[in-house]
Scaffold this motif. Structure first.
Motif, short mmCIF file in Angstrom:
data_model
loop_
_atom_site.label_atom_id
_atom_site.label_comp_id
_atom_site.label_asym_id
_atom_site.label_seq_id
_atom_site.Cartn_x
_atom_site.Cartn_y
_atom_site.Cartn_z
N LEU A 176 0.82 -1.20 0.00
CA LEU A 176 0.00 0.00 0.00
C LEU A 176 0.86 1.25 0.00
N ARG A 180 2.27 1.73 -3.40
CA ARG A 180 1.25 2.21 -4.33
C ARG A 180 0.94 3.68 -4.10
N GLN A 181 0.83 4.09 -2.85
CA GLN A 181 0.55 5.48 -2.53
C GLN A 181 1.67 6.40 -3.02
N LEU A 241 1.21 6.86 -6.69
CA LEU A 241 0.08 7.74 -6.98
C LEU A 241 0.46 9.21 -6.78
N LYS A 242 1.26 9.46 -5.74
CA LYS A 242 1.71 10.83 -5.53
C LYS A 242 2.56 11.33 -6.72
#
Length: 499
Positions: A228, A231-232, A235-236
Motif C-alpha cells: 500500500l 502504491r501510494q 500515486l503521488k
C-alpha cells in the motif's frame, strides 16, 4: 293608257302607265355594222396607248442620263485630310543641316522682309488651378497685377477641410488609446507567465522528489514495506505529474494571450499609420484651399471671384483655373510670315520688333522656332521670335511689327542683293508619300474635289518632316495625308486641312 285604283273607300285616284317602246327589226347588216363600230373603238384606244407611254419614257431616259452625268455627285464624298505644298526660296550654298540653337552671325542694318504678329508669353502661359473642388472664399489679386512667388492669390471655403482634419486627428487619438489599452495587458500577462513558470519549476522539483521516494520504496525487498505504501508513493508521483501538465497548459495559454496582444498591437499600429496618412491627406486638402503663385509674374486672366465654384474634375479645361500668369521677362512674338518670304527664315536669325505702344523703341530678338505646319487660310508660316530684353510695359496680344535681318554668310549676301542665286523649291509632308524610292514617289492630290494620283521626282533637301519636290506639283497644291489606302483616281473627296 289610263286606269283607276281604289286607295280609300269612296276615293278614285288616277294612275298613268307608260307605253312600251316599239321593237325595231334587226337584220344581218345592222348586226355587222354594230360589230365593226365596236372594233373601231377598240383600235382607237390601242392607238392612244403609246401617247401615254411617251412622257414616261422621256422621264426614264432623263433620269438615266442625269444619273450617268451627275450620279457620283449624289454619293457621299470621302473625307480626307490635306496639307499644302510649301514653296521656299533656298540659297545654293545655304546649309540644310543647320540645327536649332546654333548661333549665326547677324546683320541688323539690312532688312530682308517685314511681317506682323503679336506678343505672347515664352514659351507658354502659366495656369494656376485649384487642386481641389471648392467654392472661392476670397480673391487677393486682379488682372494686370504683379505677384511674387508664394503670394496668396485666392482662398477656398475651408470649413469642411477643417472638420476633416479634426476628425482625422481624433481618429488617430482613438487608435492611440486603443493601443495603450491593449499594451497595458502585457505587464500583467508577463507576470502571470513568470508565475506559471515558477510553479512548473516547483512542481517538477516535487515530482522528482516523489519519484525518487517511490523508486526507493519499490526497490526495497519484498516484505519490508507494505504494497500500500509503494502504491501510494506511485500515486503521488502521478498526481504531481498531472500538476506539472496543468501548469504547462496554463503557461501555453498565457503565452497565447501575450501573442494575441502583440498581434493586436501590430494591427493597431497599422491602423494608426493609415490614419496618419489620411490626416496628412486632409491637411494637404486644407493647405490647398490657399492658392499661391508659383512664379514671379503678372496676372494675365482672372477666373475666380468670391462665391464662384471651381471644379477640378469638370470637362471644361478652365473650370479649375484661378488665374493665368506670365513672366514679363520671358516674352516672345508670334509672327505670321508669308510663304513667299518663308524661305529666308532661319533658326537664330536676328529680328527687330517694334510696337505702337513704344514707337521709339526697337526690341532685339531672334527666331527660336519655325512651326512645322503652314496656315492654309492665311498662306503663312508661323515663326516664334524671342525678345532678349522685353519691356515690362509689353503685354500679351499686343500687335507688333517684325523686321527680319539676314544672317552672316555668302548665301545671305546673295539674298540681300536679290540676285538669281535664290531658287524656288517645293516641299511636301513626308507622310503623304507612298511607293517611295530614292528619287521618286507617288502622292494623292486634291483637285477641285477629286482625288488625282501624281508621280513626283524628289530632291535631296529635307526640313522638319517635309521633303523637296523637283517635279510633279506646283505651289498651292493640296496633298492628301494618310490614311488614303481606299482612294481611287477621280474619286470624289471632301478635304479638310490638317491641324
Amino acid at each position: 293608257m289610263s286606269a283607276t285604283s281604289l286607295s280609300h273607300p269612296g276615293t278614285i285616284v288616277p294612275v298613268n302607265f307608260r307605253a312600251p317602246l316599239p321593237l325595231l327589226p334587226m337584220n344581218l347588216e345592222k348586226i355587222t355594222s354594230l360589230k365593226e363600230s365596236t372594233q373601231n373603238s377598240n383600235s382607237s384606244r390601242s392607238r392612244r396607248l403609246p401617247a401615254v407611254l411617251l412622257p414616261v419614257g422621256l422621264l426614264i431616259a432623263f433620269v438615266a442620263v442625269f444619273g450617268l452625268m451627275f450620279g457620283s455627285r449624289l454619293l457621299p464624298a470621302t473625307e480626307v485630310t490635306t496639307a499644302s505644298v510649301i514653296a521656299l526660296r533656298l540659297n545654293p550654298d545655304q546649309s540644310t543641316n543647320q540645327k536649332p540653337g546654333n548661333k549665326v552671325e547677324s546683320d541688323r542694318t539690312t532688312v530682308l522682309f517685314q511681317s506682323s504678329g503679336w506678343i505672347e508669353p515664352d514659351p507658354y502661359i502659366i495656369n494656376v488651378p485649384a487642386l481641389i473642388n471648392g467654392v472661392v472664399d476670397e480673391v487677393f489679386t486682379l488682372e494686370g497685377q504683379h505677384v511674387e512667388k508664394g503670394d496668396t492669390l485666392a482662398t477656398l471655403i475651408d470649413d469642411d477641410a477643417l472638420l476633416d482634419v479634426e476628425h482625422a486627428t481624433k481618429a488617430i487619438a482613438t487608435l492611440d488609446a486603443m493601443k495603450i489599452a491593449h499594451c497595458a495587458q502585457l505587464p500583467v500577462l508577463n507576470a502571470e507567465m513568470q508565475g506559471v513558470q515558477k510553479q512548473i519549476e516547483a512542481a517538477r522539483a516535487l515530482h522528482a522528489e516523489l519519484l525518487d521516494a517511490a523508486t526507493r520504496l519499490a526497490s526495497v525487498p519484498s516484505g519490508s514495506v507494505s504494497a500500500l505504501a509503494v502504491r501510494q508513493a506511485q500515486l503521488k508521483v502521478d498526481a504531481q505529474k498531472a500538476v506539472i501538465d496543468e501548469a504547462t497548459a496554463n503557461l501555453a495559454g498565457v503565452i497565447a494571450k501575450i501573442n494575441k496582444v502583440n498581434l493586436e498591437k501590430i494591427s493597431v499600429n497599422a491602423e494608426i499609420s493609415a490614419a496618419q496618412t489620411e490626416l496628412a491627406r486632409k491637411n494637404l486638402a486644407l493647405e490647398r484651399t490657399i492658392i499661391r503663385s508659383p512664379i514671379n509674374g503678372i496676372v494675365l486672366h482672372l477666373h475666380a471671384e468670391p462665391g464662384k465654384k471651381r471644379m477640378l474634375t469638370s470637362d471644361d479645361p478652365k473650370s479649375a483655373n484661378i488665374v493665368e500668369l506670365y513672366d514679363p521677362e520671358k516674352l516672345q512674338a508670334r509672327i505670321d510670315v508669308p510663304l513667299s518670304e518663308a524661305a529666308s527664315l532661319q533658326i537664330g536669325q536676328a529680328v527687330s520688333i517694334t510696337t505702337d505702344l513704344l514707337p521709339d523703341t526697337r526690341f532685339a530678338g531672334e527666331v527660336t522656332r519655325i512651326m512645322g505646319e503652314a496656315d492654309l487660310q492665311r498662306n503663312t508660316l508661323q515663326a516664334k521670335v524671342r525678345l532678349h530684353e522685353p519691356d515690362t510695359r509689353l503685354r500679351p496680344e499686343m500687335l507688333v511689327r517684325a523686321a527680319f535681318h539676314p544672317s552672316g554668310g555668302s548665301g545671305n549676301t546673295a539674298a540681300q542683293k536679290g540676285g538669281t542665286a535664290q531658287r524656288l523649291t517645293l516641299f511636301v509632308p513626308a507622310n503623304s508619300l507612298f511607293e517611295r524610292s530614292q528619287e521618286s514617289a507617288r502622292v494623292w492630290s486634291a483637285d477641285r474635289g477629286r482625288a488625282r494620283l501624281r508621280t513626283l521626282i524628289l530632291g535631296p533637301e529635307k526640313r522638319e518632316g517635309y521633303i523637296q519636290v523637283i517635279e510633279g506639283l506646283k505651289p498651292g497644291d493640296q496633298v492628301v495625308l494618310p490614311p488614303f489606302d481606299g482612294l481611287k483616281e477621280n474619286q470624289r473627296i471632301k478635304s479638310s486641312p490638317s491641324r
